[in-house]
Write a protein that holds these residues in place. Structure first.
Motif, mmCIF file in Angstrom:
data_model
loop_
_atom_site.group_PDB
_atom_site.id
_atom_site.type_symbol
_atom_site.label_atom_id
_atom_site.label_comp_id
_atom_site.label_asym_id
_atom_site.label_seq_id
_atom_site.Cartn_x
_atom_site.Cartn_y
_atom_site.Cartn_z
ATOM 1 N N ALA A 15 0.833 -1.210 0.000
ATOM 2 C CA ALA A 15 0.000 0.000 0.000
ATOM 3 C C ALA A 15 0.864 1.256 0.000
ATOM 4 C CB ALA A 15 -0.932 -0.005 1.211
ATOM 5 N N PHE A 16 1.947 1.240 0.776
ATOM 6 C CA PHE A 16 2.853 2.384 0.822
ATOM 7 C C PHE A 16 3.478 2.627 -0.542
ATOM 8 C CE2 PHE A 16 7.244 3.921 1.251
ATOM 9 C CZ PHE A 16 7.003 5.165 1.819
ATOM 10 N N CYS A 17 3.969 1.560 -1.167
ATOM 11 C CA CYS A 17 4.586 1.693 -2.495
ATOM 12 C C CYS A 17 3.570 2.189 -3.521
ATOM 13 C CB CYS A 17 5.173 0.358 -2.936
ATOM 14 S SG CYS A 17 6.596 -0.185 -1.968
ATOM 15 N N PHE A 18 2.347 1.709 -3.398
ATOM 16 C CA PHE A 18 1.284 2.124 -4.312
ATOM 17 C C PHE A 18 1.005 3.622 -4.174
ATOM 18 C CE2 PHE A 18 -3.395 2.610 -4.969
ATOM 19 C CZ PHE A 18 -3.388 2.486 -6.340
ATOM 20 N N LEU A 19 0.965 4.119 -2.953
ATOM 21 C CA LEU A 19 0.690 5.536 -2.712
ATOM 22 C C LEU A 19 1.834 6.420 -3.218
ATOM 23 C CD1 LEU A 19 -0.905 5.367 0.859
ATOM 24 C CD2 LEU A 19 -2.063 5.805 -1.320
ATOM 25 N N VAL A 20 3.075 5.971 -3.017
ATOM 26 C CA VAL A 20 4.220 6.741 -3.521
ATOM 27 C C VAL A 20 4.197 6.764 -5.043
ATOM 28 C CG1 VAL A 20 6.733 6.860 -3.656
ATOM 29 C CG2 VAL A 20 5.635 6.281 -1.491
ATOM 30 N N GLN A 21 3.892 5.627 -5.640
ATOM 31 C CA GLN A 21 3.779 5.536 -7.092
ATOM 32 C C GLN A 21 2.715 6.504 -7.610
ATOM 33 O OE1 GLN A 21 1.568 2.245 -9.196
ATOM 34 N NE2 GLN A 21 3.663 1.522 -9.570
ATOM 35 N N LEU A 22 1.579 6.552 -6.917
ATOM 36 C CA LEU A 22 0.504 7.457 -7.319
ATOM 37 C C LEU A 22 0.910 8.919 -7.162
ATOM 38 C CD1 LEU A 22 -2.882 5.955 -6.084
ATOM 39 C CD2 LEU A 22 -1.844 5.897 -8.350
#
Length: 373
Positions: A15-22
């Motif tokens: 989830a953290f990686c997904f948010l940074v990617q976004l």
């Protein structure tokens, strides 16, 4: 559904990686997709010096130099630095000089006491320039239109000292060409978007411009003369800021370039670029490293979660959501930056590019020697 501690940690990390990617997609790159493209100025303001460095570029000069010499701009000169060529480049330039009065040839001979490399050649070209505004490109490049210089001229705002242009590669057959163009696309999206955000960190020497006075005020390439690359990106990294830098992405101001024909040649090119990146400012190194690391961990954590029945569909859902959101942004940018035909292959090329970047980073650890040509 009950999750164990490992599954919870992996989901949190994903989830953290997904948010940074976004964040990078929605708050950085989307700026470039939405920004209004500046039109070509109707009038020329100041004279321009175009600087080109050539090392064994006889065939490319025959093909592309006329498109630069014939630009629709009232007052400009073209300086070609012949850097120790032995393929007939000197003869080609001699013939062009008879035909075009605006062509100025500077020759670098073997045996001179200097640190060989493109930076020395660029410095010689800048010293020979008659005008304050310098526009840079390469011998294997072709302006998209006769209005290239009109669009890359000094902006009306005199505080602007650097203009970052865009240079796509010609389309050829094969997967390697698609990879090269897609990697170039993402590099451009990144540096142009961050420049729009007020944090310019690099430019590409195939299409950029800056003031001659800025070059000498900042002592040129003195801080990184010991490495063969960085005449473009390291100079911008050291001297660009939110108030003195603009971008130009109008289709008429773009410069098309010849891509590498073999994978080995492409690896050598990327090795040079990777070496220069190690000298970027710390904040830029952090942001660029964060992008790659987060993308790597996004795949790692996602694949790990696919191995657990309880989290299989969650991981697939996150992957699907990531592709769905990014597919609204990057295909639009691909069309804006002249790579529209790659839009349909975006998800596949995205994964291939990521694997290549990781491979290139690992290879750079073991292969140290690099050179210009």
């Amino acid at each position: 559904m009950e999750l164990n501690l490992l599954e919870i940690c992996l989901l949190g990390a994903l989830a953290f990686c997904f948010l940074v990617q976004l964040y990078f997609s929605l708050f950085v790159h989307l700026k470039l997709a939405l920004v209004k493209v500046d039109s070509i100025p109707e009038e020329a303001k100041n004279p321009i010096s175009v600087v080109i460095c050539a090392r064994n570029e006889a065939e490319n000069l025959k093909t592309y130099l006329p498109t630069i010499l014939q630009q629709d701009y009232p007052n400009f000169e073209v300086i070609v630095v012949n850097d120790r060529s032995w393929d007939g480049t000197a003869d080609i330039l001699k013939e062009f000089a008879k035909k075009y009065e605006r062509l100025k040839v500077v020759s670098v001979a073997d045996g001179e006491k200097f640190i060989a490399g493109k930076k020395f050649a660029v410095t010689m070209g800048i010293k020979a320039a008659s005008y304050e505004w310098l526009v840079f490109t390469d011998a294997d490049c072709e302006p998209a239109s006769p209005n290239w210089l009109m669009g890359m001229q000094q902006p009306e705002d005199e505080t602007i000292e650097i203009v970052l242009g865009y240079s796509p590669y010609f389309k050829k057959r094969g997967l390697l060409n698609s990879l090269i163009r897609f990697e170039t696309f993402f590099t451009a999206v990144n540096y142009l978007s961050f420049a729009l955000k007020g944090m310019p960190y690099m430019g590409v020497g195939r299409n950029m411009a800056y003031k001659k006075s800025l070059f000498f005020k900042s002592k040129g390439f003195a801080a990184h003369m010991h490495i063969p690359s960085g005449d473009d990106d390291l100079f911008v990294n050291a001297n660009a800021n939110r108030s003195n830098t603009k971008i130009r992405i109008n289709k008429e101001t773009q410069v098309w370039s010849e891509p590498k024909a073999t994978f080995i040649e492409y690896l050598r090119q990327k090795k040079r670029h990777f070496g220069a990146g190690k000298l970027y400012k710390s904040k830029h190194q952090f942001i660029l490293s964060l992008q790659i690391i987060v993308q790597f961990l996004f795949y790692v954590f996602g694949i790990a979660l696919l191995c657990f029945p309880e989290t299989l569909y969650i991981a697939l859902g996150v992957f699907a959501l990531s592709i769905f959101i990014r597919s609204f942004i990057y295909p639009r940018l691909l069309k804006r930056l002249n790579y529209g035909e790659l839009s349909w292959w975006f998800p596949i090329l995205d994964i291939i590019l990521f694997v290549f970047l990781v491979f290139n980073a690992i290879l750079s650890i073991f292969v140290k020697k690099v050179q210009w040509k």
